[in-house]
Design an enzyme around this catalytic site. Structure first.
Site, PDB file in Angstrom:
ATOM      1  N   MET A  38       0.842  -1.203   0.000  1.00  0.00           N
ATOM      2  CA  MET A  38       0.000   0.000   0.000  1.00  0.00           C
ATOM      3  C   MET A  38       0.877   1.254   0.000  1.00  0.00           C
ATOM      4  O   MET A  38       0.397   2.354   0.300  1.00  0.00           O
ATOM      5  CB  MET A  38      -0.932   0.000   1.201  1.00  0.00           C
ATOM      6  CG  MET A  38      -1.903  -1.188   1.162  1.00  0.00           C
ATOM      7  SD  MET A  38      -3.420  -0.896   2.079  1.00  0.00           S
ATOM      8  CE  MET A  38      -2.785  -0.636   3.706  1.00  0.00           C
ATOM      9  N   GLY A  39       2.166   1.100  -0.327  1.00  0.00           N
ATOM     10  CA  GLY A  39       3.034   2.269  -0.420  1.00  0.00           C
ATOM     11  C   GLY A  39       3.528   2.742   0.933  1.00  0.00           C
ATOM     12  O   GLY A  39       3.470   2.006   1.920  1.00  0.00           O
ATOM     13  N   HIS A  42       8.982   1.126   3.381  1.00  0.00           N
ATOM     14  CA  HIS A  42      10.016   1.179   4.412  1.00  0.00           C
ATOM     15  C   HIS A  42      10.876  -0.077   4.319  1.00  0.00           C
ATOM     16  O   HIS A  42      10.733  -0.874   3.366  1.00  0.00           O
ATOM     17  CB  HIS A  42       9.367   1.326   5.786  1.00  0.00           C
ATOM     18  CG  HIS A  42       8.295   0.299   6.062  1.00  0.00           C
ATOM     19  ND1 HIS A  42       8.571  -1.024   6.302  1.00  0.00           N
ATOM     20  CD2 HIS A  42       6.936   0.407   6.102  1.00  0.00           C
ATOM     21  CE1 HIS A  42       7.453  -1.693   6.504  1.00  0.00           C
ATOM     22  NE2 HIS A  42       6.436  -0.848   6.380  1.00  0.00           N
ATOM     23  N   GLY A  44      10.824  -2.889   5.806  1.00  0.00           N
ATOM     24  CA  GLY A  44      10.102  -4.160   5.714  1.00  0.00           C
ATOM     25  C   GLY A  44       9.765  -4.489   4.267  1.00  0.00           C
ATOM     26  O   GLY A  44       9.945  -5.623   3.804  1.00  0.00           O
ATOM     27  N   HIS A  45       9.282  -3.491   3.540  1.00  0.00           N
ATOM     28  CA  HIS A  45       8.974  -3.700   2.118  1.00  0.00           C
ATOM     29  C   HIS A  45      10.257  -4.015   1.335  1.00  0.00           C
ATOM     30  O   HIS A  45      10.253  -4.852   0.439  1.00  0.00           O
ATOM     31  CB  HIS A  45       8.309  -2.453   1.527  1.00  0.00           C
ATOM     32  CG  HIS A  45       6.997  -2.087   2.143  1.00  0.00           C
ATOM     33  ND1 HIS A  45       6.833  -0.942   2.884  1.00  0.00           N
ATOM     34  CD2 HIS A  45       5.793  -2.701   2.136  1.00  0.00           C
ATOM     35  CE1 HIS A  45       5.563  -0.856   3.289  1.00  0.00           C
ATOM     36  NE2 HIS A  45       4.924  -1.909   2.858  1.00  0.00           N
ATOM     37  N   ASP A 158       2.077  -9.427   8.793  1.00  0.00           N
ATOM     38  CA  ASP A 158       0.630  -9.614   8.674  1.00  0.00           C
ATOM     39  C   ASP A 158       0.363 -11.115   8.594  1.00  0.00           C
ATOM     40  O   ASP A 158       0.066 -11.657   7.523  1.00  0.00           O
ATOM     41  CB  ASP A 158       0.106  -8.866   7.452  1.00  0.00           C
ATOM     42  CG  ASP A 158       0.341  -7.374   7.571  1.00  0.00           C
ATOM     43  OD1 ASP A 158      -0.435  -6.701   8.251  1.00  0.00           O
ATOM     44  OD2 ASP A 158       1.353  -6.873   7.019  1.00  0.00           O
ATOM     45  N   GLN A 161      -2.937 -12.445   7.295  1.00  0.00           N
ATOM     46  CA  GLN A 161      -3.068 -12.138   5.864  1.00  0.00           C
ATOM     47  C   GLN A 161      -2.329 -13.167   5.020  1.00  0.00           C
ATOM     48  O   GLN A 161      -2.875 -13.708   4.060  1.00  0.00           O
ATOM     49  CB  GLN A 161      -2.508 -10.743   5.596  1.00  0.00           C
ATOM     50  CG  GLN A 161      -2.369 -10.401   4.119  1.00  0.00           C
ATOM     51  CD  GLN A 161      -1.982  -8.947   3.934  1.00  0.00           C
ATOM     52  OE1 GLN A 161      -2.817  -8.083   4.021  1.00  0.00           O
ATOM     53  NE2 GLN A 161      -0.713  -8.681   3.687  1.00  0.00           N
ATOM     54  N   SER A 193       6.488  -0.366  10.143  1.00  0.00           N
ATOM     55  CA  SER A 193       5.146  -0.256   9.570  1.00  0.00           C
ATOM     56  C   SER A 193       4.955   1.139   8.997  1.00  0.00           C
ATOM     57  O   SER A 193       5.466   2.116   9.557  1.00  0.00           O
ATOM     58  CB  SER A 193       4.101  -0.496  10.669  1.00  0.00           C
ATOM     59  OG  SER A 193       2.819  -0.077  10.232  1.00  0.00           O
ATOM     60  N   SER A 194       4.201   1.221   7.925  1.00  0.00           N
ATOM     61  CA  SER A 194       3.884   2.541   7.355  1.00  0.00           C
ATOM     62  C   SER A 194       3.148   3.389   8.380  1.00  0.00           C
ATOM     63  O   SER A 194       3.263   4.610   8.394  1.00  0.00           O
ATOM     64  CB  SER A 194       3.010   2.385   6.108  1.00  0.00           C
ATOM     65  OG  SER A 194       3.633   1.540   5.170  1.00  0.00           O
TER      66      SER A 194
END
Ligand code: AMP
Length: 293
Positions: A38-39, A42, A44-45, A158, A161, A193-194
């Site tokens: 979801m943009g 950070h 983690g991504h 998540d 998820q 986290s964002s």
């Protein structure tokens, strides 16, 4: 398939906004990997992108704040958005294509047909956020159809998820390999986290009790499920009196495949999951523990 020509990433990834542009970008793409996000990207991504990058010819990152997975009183409108920054970060990680569709492109009409997440989708996050996992599985299915990835990477941050995505792929015979990436934490232990940008300095100190509770629970794993729950709960009880307080939504020890509560005599892996509100911010975290192997 023969090796595709190496992609020139000078100038950063190709940013595409529509399914048609995406199709063109992926002609002759070889093995394709997808990291859905979801943009507000950070570390983690980044770790997800690095896992995928090693295994595919063409790496796609989707950046889409999916309205279907937000409840009416949630943070859809204020969710952080920074496509230029995200594109730069993707360039640093060797991403080939950033797929950043508009909401109207993904949902040109009211979404009538959706993916039902079943009983697992009604537990924990699903109980607190009704419809959340229907929204998640629906957009993931759409992204899989649009990108047609060979593999897709999701984060253990998540946990429910990724368990649901794995189950959807198995139950619906979707031709994609799901790869899990461990949770990346900031040096103080807070899961990246964002939404951490919402935390004030004081909020952040209180928020650290989530990862501390999980660590305390994990330490108690040799003593069994009840001890794990009690050790984590003790940390959270104390944090409820902090300033600002940690307002617990749930703490649960669950079977990793179904997210049903782990029985007191559960053996093997279990997920200790927590969700709490600190100030205006809702945070989730989890850790996998091994009970009496
Ligand atoms: P989001 O942009 O929050 O929807 O997350 C996109 C993907 O990144 C999901 O698969 C998340 O589980 C994953 N992710 C988010 N934060 C982390 C983290 N701290 N460590 C590992 N993966 C993460």
């Amino acid at each position: 398939m023969t090796d595709p020509a190496p992609r020139a990433r000078v100038g950063g990834p190709l940013v595409v906004r529509t399914p048609e542009e995406l199709r063109r970008a992926l002609a002759d793409a070889g093995r394709v990997g997808l990291v859905p996000t979801m943009g507000a990207l950070h570390g983690g991504h980044r770790s997800l992108m690095r896992l995928a990058r090693e295994r595919v010819d063409t790496l796609v990152v989707s950046v889409f704040v999916n309205p279907l997975q937000f409840g009416p009183d949630e943070d859809l409108d204020r969710y952080p958005r920074d496509l230029p920054g995200d594109t730069r970060l993707c360039g640093e990680e060797g991403v080939d294509v950033v797929f950043a569709p508009e909401t109207a492109t993904m949902y040109p009409r009211p979404q009538m047909v959706t993916v039902d997440a079943g009983a697992m989708g009604d537990r924990l996050e699903g109980a607190s956020r009704p419809g959340h996992f229907t929204g998640v599985l629906t957009v993931v299915t759409k992204l899989f159809q649009l990108v047609r990835p060979d593999l897709a990477v999701f984060g253990a941050k998540d946990a429910q998820q990724i368990a649901l995505v794995r189950r959807m792929v198995a139950d619906l015979d979707l031709p994609v390999e799901i790869v899990g990436a461990p949770t990346l934490r900031d040096p103080d232990g807070l899961a990246s986290s964002s939404r951490n940008v919402y935390l004030s300095e004081r909020d952040r100190v209180s928020a650290l009790s989530l990862s501390r509770a999980l660590a305390a629970g994990a330490d108690a794993a040799p003593e069994g499920a009840e001890a794990v729950r009690a050790a984590a709960q003790a940390v959270l009880d104390k944090a409820a009196g902090a300033v600002p307080p940690v307002e617990l939504d749930y703490l649960a020890l669950v079977d990793p495949a179904t997210f049903a509560d782990a029985a007191d005599d559960h053996r093997g892996e279990a997920v200790l999951a927590v969700a709490a509100r600190v100030g205006p911010t809702r945070l989730i975290d989890n850790v996998t523990v091994t009970l009496r192997p």
